[in-house]
Design a protein around this motif. Structure first.
Motif, mmCIF file in Angstrom:
data_model
loop_
_atom_site.group_PDB
_atom_site.id
_atom_site.type_symbol
_atom_site.label_atom_id
_atom_site.label_comp_id
_atom_site.label_asym_id
_atom_site.label_seq_id
_atom_site.Cartn_x
_atom_site.Cartn_y
_atom_site.Cartn_z
ATOM 1 N N HIS A 1 0.810 -1.221 0.000
ATOM 2 C CA HIS A 1 0.000 0.000 0.000
ATOM 3 C C HIS A 1 0.845 1.273 0.000
ATOM 4 N N PHE A 2 1.927 1.262 -0.800
ATOM 5 C CA PHE A 2 2.709 2.486 -0.965
ATOM 6 C C PHE A 2 1.823 3.567 -1.567
ATOM 7 N N PRO A 3 1.859 4.771 -1.039
ATOM 8 C CA PRO A 3 1.154 5.884 -1.693
ATOM 9 C C PRO A 3 1.785 6.144 -3.068
ATOM 10 N N ASP A 4 1.035 6.763 -3.937
ATOM 11 C CA ASP A 4 1.445 6.990 -5.317
ATOM 12 C C ASP A 4 2.829 7.648 -5.431
ATOM 13 N N LYS A 5 3.099 8.712 -4.694
ATOM 14 C CA LYS A 5 4.384 9.412 -4.805
ATOM 15 C C LYS A 5 5.551 8.530 -4.356
ATOM 16 N N HIS A 6 5.348 7.719 -3.340
ATOM 17 C CA HIS A 6 6.400 6.815 -2.871
ATOM 18 C C HIS A 6 6.635 5.694 -3.896
ATOM 19 N N LEU A 7 5.563 5.185 -4.459
ATOM 20 C CA LEU A 7 5.675 4.145 -5.474
ATOM 21 C C LEU A 7 6.387 4.692 -6.712
ATOM 22 N N ALA A 8 6.110 5.930 -7.078
ATOM 23 C CA ALA A 8 6.764 6.553 -8.227
ATOM 24 C C ALA A 8 8.280 6.625 -8.019
ATOM 25 N N LYS A 9 8.706 6.923 -6.811
ATOM 26 C CA LYS A 9 10.138 6.989 -6.509
ATOM 27 C C LYS A 9 10.796 5.615 -6.718
ATOM 28 N N ILE A 10 10.106 4.580 -6.287
ATOM 29 C CA ILE A 10 10.633 3.219 -6.449
ATOM 30 C C ILE A 10 10.710 2.846 -7.927
ATOM 31 N N VAL A 11 9.636 3.096 -8.664
ATOM 32 C CA VAL A 11 9.593 2.746 -10.086
ATOM 33 C C VAL A 11 10.700 3.488 -10.840
ATOM 34 N N THR A 12 10.957 4.719 -10.483
ATOM 35 C CA THR A 12 12.026 5.493 -11.127
ATOM 36 C C THR A 12 13.378 4.824 -10.936
ATOM 37 N N SER A 13 13.604 4.255 -9.783
ATOM 38 C CA SER A 13 14.914 3.657 -9.492
ATOM 39 C C SER A 13 15.090 2.255 -10.064
#
Length: 126
Positions: A75-87
């Motif tokens: 249940h990562f919030p969208d902004k946190h998930l975006a950071k992961i996907v970027t990396s």
């Protein structure tokens, strides 16, 4: 757990699904895994991780051995998930990523398109 990671020289897969690591446990684990050169598959699904995206991003940026990452159901919030996907693509060595059961939204969706179009990732579980 984090202290024993260094002793896992023969281990190639680490499944910590449903271990209630939470954000604090994940921080320690990521620090321990940064220099690991044997674990290629890491399952952190359903661990109550919500805001530790920076720790995961740092791990992915430093550890080129990890090929398969499962973060399902945290249940990562969208902004946190975006950071992961970027990396995930930096470096571009990942084979699979599972992020089902997280809050992919307006920040993450365009990055997923880029991930599919430009990275070598073979399996993406949404």
């Amino acid at each position: 757990l984090a202290l024993s990671i260094s002793g896992l020289e023969a281990c190639t897969s680490l499944n910590l699904q449903e271990n209630k690591l939470g954000d604090e446990g994940l921080a320690s684990l990521c620090k321990a895994l940064i220099n690991n050169t044997t674990i290629v598959s890491l399952n952190l699904s359903f661990n109550g991780i919500r805001t530790s995206s920076q720790h995961i991003s740092d791990l992915l940026a430093e550890n080129e051995t990890l090929k398969h990452i499962n973060l399902e159901g945290n249940h990562f919030p969208d902004k946190h998930l975006a950071k992961i996907v970027t990396s995930v693509c930096e470096p571009d060595v990942r084979d699979s990523l599972s992020i089902a059961g997280n809050a992919a939204g307006k920040h993450t969706t365009p990055l997923l398109v880029k991930l599919v179009e430009t990275c070598k990732i073979r399996t993406l579980d949404l």
